[in-house]
Design a protein around this motif. Structure first.
Motif, mmCIF file in Angstrom:
data_model
loop_
_atom_site.group_PDB
_atom_site.id
_atom_site.type_symbol
_atom_site.label_atom_id
_atom_site.label_comp_id
_atom_site.label_asym_id
_atom_site.label_seq_id
_atom_site.Cartn_x
_atom_site.Cartn_y
_atom_site.Cartn_z
ATOM 1 N N GLU A 172 0.831 -1.208 0.000
ATOM 2 C CA GLU A 172 0.000 0.000 0.000
ATOM 3 C C GLU A 172 0.863 1.255 0.000
ATOM 4 N N ALA A 173 1.903 1.275 0.833
ATOM 5 C CA ALA A 173 2.807 2.423 0.870
ATOM 6 C C ALA A 173 3.566 2.563 -0.448
ATOM 7 N N GLY A 174 4.071 1.445 -0.958
ATOM 8 C CA GLY A 174 4.823 1.481 -2.206
ATOM 9 C C GLY A 174 4.005 1.989 -3.379
ATOM 10 N N ALA A 175 2.691 1.757 -3.314
ATOM 11 C CA ALA A 175 1.815 2.180 -4.407
ATOM 12 C C ALA A 175 1.575 3.682 -4.438
ATOM 13 N N MET A 220 1.417 16.389 1.316
ATOM 14 C CA MET A 220 1.790 15.629 2.502
ATOM 15 C C MET A 220 3.129 14.917 2.320
ATOM 16 N N PHE A 221 3.440 14.513 1.094
ATOM 17 C CA PHE A 221 4.800 14.034 0.845
ATOM 18 C C PHE A 221 5.801 15.172 1.045
ATOM 19 N N ALA A 222 5.438 16.371 0.632
ATOM 20 C CA ALA A 222 6.337 17.515 0.817
ATOM 21 C C ALA A 222 6.593 17.764 2.298
ATOM 22 N N VAL A 223 5.565 17.617 3.134
ATOM 23 C CA VAL A 223 5.749 17.762 4.583
ATOM 24 C C VAL A 223 6.770 16.742 5.073
ATOM 25 N N GLN A 224 6.590 15.490 4.694
ATOM 26 C CA GLN A 224 7.485 14.435 5.186
ATOM 27 C C GLN A 224 8.911 14.607 4.675
ATOM 28 N N ILE A 225 9.057 14.950 3.404
ATOM 29 C CA ILE A 225 10.396 15.059 2.824
ATOM 30 C C ILE A 225 11.109 16.302 3.343
ATOM 31 N N ALA A 226 10.376 17.397 3.522
ATOM 32 C CA ALA A 226 10.992 18.595 4.101
ATOM 33 C C ALA A 226 11.525 18.313 5.499
ATOM 34 N N LYS A 227 10.741 17.615 6.313
ATOM 35 C CA LYS A 227 11.206 17.269 7.658
ATOM 36 C C LYS A 227 12.379 16.289 7.596
ATOM 37 N N LEU A 228 12.357 15.390 6.619
ATOM 38 C CA LEU A 228 13.436 14.417 6.458
ATOM 39 C C LEU A 228 14.781 15.109 6.243
ATOM 40 N N VAL A 229 14.780 16.218 5.483
ATOM 41 C CA VAL A 229 16.040 16.908 5.180
ATOM 42 C C VAL A 229 16.340 18.036 6.169
ATOM 43 N N THR A 277 14.014 5.554 -6.904
ATOM 44 C CA THR A 277 14.888 4.654 -6.140
ATOM 45 C C THR A 277 15.398 5.341 -4.880
ATOM 46 N N ARG A 278 15.805 6.594 -5.006
ATOM 47 C CA ARG A 278 16.300 7.340 -3.844
ATOM 48 C C ARG A 278 15.187 7.545 -2.811
ATOM 49 N N LEU A 279 13.981 7.830 -3.297
ATOM 50 C CA LEU A 279 12.845 8.028 -2.388
ATOM 51 C C LEU A 279 12.512 6.739 -1.642
ATOM 52 N N VAL A 280 12.453 5.631 -2.353
ATOM 53 C CA VAL A 280 12.182 4.335 -1.717
ATOM 54 C C VAL A 280 13.234 4.049 -0.649
ATOM 55 N N ASP A 281 14.494 4.253 -0.982
ATOM 56 C CA ASP A 281 15.573 3.997 -0.021
ATOM 57 C C ASP A 281 15.439 4.888 1.215
ATOM 58 N N ALA A 282 15.116 6.172 1.009
ATOM 59 C CA ALA A 282 15.002 7.106 2.126
ATOM 60 C C ALA A 282 13.854 6.719 3.053
ATOM 61 N N TYR A 283 12.707 6.367 2.487
ATOM 62 C CA TYR A 283 11.548 6.008 3.309
ATOM 63 C C TYR A 283 11.791 4.689 4.045
ATOM 64 N N ALA A 284 12.433 3.743 3.375
ATOM 65 C CA ALA A 284 12.713 2.461 4.035
ATOM 66 C C ALA A 284 13.729 2.629 5.150
ATOM 67 N N THR A 285 14.788 3.389 4.894
ATOM 68 C CA THR A 285 15.858 3.560 5.876
ATOM 69 C C THR A 285 15.381 4.315 7.103
ATOM 70 N N ARG A 286 14.566 5.344 6.874
ATOM 71 C CA ARG A 286 14.105 6.187 7.984
ATOM 72 C C ARG A 286 12.784 5.722 8.580
ATOM 73 N N GLY A 287 12.200 4.680 8.037
ATOM 74 C CA GLY A 287 10.951 4.148 8.580
ATOM 75 C C GLY A 287 9.769 5.091 8.430
ATOM 76 N N ILE A 288 9.709 5.817 7.331
ATOM 77 C CA ILE A 288 8.629 6.779 7.098
ATOM 78 C C ILE A 288 7.483 6.085 6.375
ATOM 79 N N ALA A 289 6.278 6.307 6.846
ATOM 80 C CA ALA A 289 5.091 5.736 6.216
ATOM 81 C C ALA A 289 4.329 6.845 5.495
#
Length: 343
Positions: free
Chosen positions: A135-138, A173-182, A299-311
């Protein structure tokens, strides 16, 4: 296998049908679809108002995830049993966007993910780690990569920067998560105080109700100590206000059809919010159109979400048989984040 099709000109434009399983050719794989997600442009395609929609029956949805169940000859990047998603334009692997590549736009030029099976070239695929659900990957390939492209690849946002995301839909909402990630701070806009509070609970640092504050660009400046934000995720066709909200020399990322077309598919009106070249000149801002992103970005986004445990933020999930209800939920605009169909 079962699949939904958009049938242009039909009184019931979204129809469910049976179809034989397709045999993958050289360099192709067949995927058992497990989940797919909707984007704003999917609603326009259903209504027949998306500029690049097919004029023939087509399986919709550019975003999905599933399991490889059969490989054609000469396949080496993936194997049967791999969990995968795919870039939205199957032949855009890296580099800048080439408009000619739109001929391979999944769900628009070629059949998409709203089916029990899909056949795609292996070059489009990105493996999903076990840490990311189907579901997340989709949800990642269109909205997620668009936000990643704007924030990371183009604007190079980092610690101490300020981002403004317009609205609370998928890209925002992806922008919220990615902004906080960086390491950046992020504000959102909405016509609903309740949505702003939900966005805050999901990571946003604050928000502006654009009904309460019609001149919301000035309000954003107040919230940033008069400086303005470094990047605006402009997906509402309100360039004039976005330029007010941005710092001098900041960046405006214009997000595809979200910024250009209304929900009815008509061009968004300019008066009061459209802005003009003089506004751009005075602001010193860089205005950049963002057309999703390539496989490397995914690929970079998938790696970042998996590594940081972001849903990813998923508002509602619908069964495959209830796909029309998923479209209706998207049209109602009551959601925050993404709407997903499980298959």
């Amino acid at each position: 296998m079962q699949r939904w099709q958009i049938r242009p000109g039909n009184t019931t434009p979204l129809g469910l049908e049976s179809a034989p399983s397709e045999t993958p050719g050289p360099g192709e794989v067949r995927i058992r679809v497990r989940a797919a997600s909707l984007n704003f442009r999917d609603l326009l395609a259903l209504r027949g108002t998306y500029p690049m929609a097919s004029n023939r029956p087509i399986v919709p949805l550019s975003d999905g995830a599933g399991e490889v169940v059969k490989t054609g000859s000469d396949v080496s990047r993936v194997a049967e049993g791999d969990r995968v998603t795919a870039t939205t334009i199957s032949n855009w692997i890296d580099g800048a966007f080439d408009p000619a590549s739109a001929r391979q736009s999944i769900g628009f030029s070629v059949d998409g993910w709203l089916a029990e099976e899909i056949v795609l070239p292996e070059t489009a695929l990105v493996k999903l780690p076990d840490a990311i659900s189907y579901e997340a990957g989709a949800t990642l390939a269109c909205a997620g990569v668009t936000a990643w492209n704007a924030i990371v690849e183009r604007a190079h946002i980092g610690p101490g920067d300020h981002v403004l995301a317009l609205g609370t839909g998928g890209v925002s909402m992806f922008a919220v998560q990615i902004a906080k990630l960086v390491g950046a701070s992020v504000l959102v806009t909405s016509s609903s105080d309740a949505k702003i509070e939900r966005a805050r609970a999901l990571g946003a640092d604050g928000g502006v109700n654009y009904v309460t504050h019609p001149d919301w660009g000035e309000r954003v400046r107040e919230l940033t100590g008069g400086a303005g934000v470094d990047l605006v995720i402009e997906n509402a066709g309100t360039l004039q206000q976005s330029l007010k909200a941005a710092r001098h020399g900041g960046a405006i990322a214009v997000i595809g059809m979200l910024a250009l077309l209304s929900t009815a598919g008509a061009p968004r009106p300019a008066p009061g919010g459209g802005g003009d070249l003089m506004d751009v000149f005075r602001s010193g801002a860089t205005v950049t159109p963002i057309v999703m992103g390539n496989r490397r970005m995914l690929t970079r986004l998938v790696d970042a979400y998996a590594t940081r445990g972001i849903a990813p933020v998923i508002d509602r999930t619908f069964r495959f048989s209830d796909a029309p209800a998923a479209y209706a939920a998207l049209a109602s605009a009551g959601h925050i984040g993404k709407i997903v169909v499980t298959v």
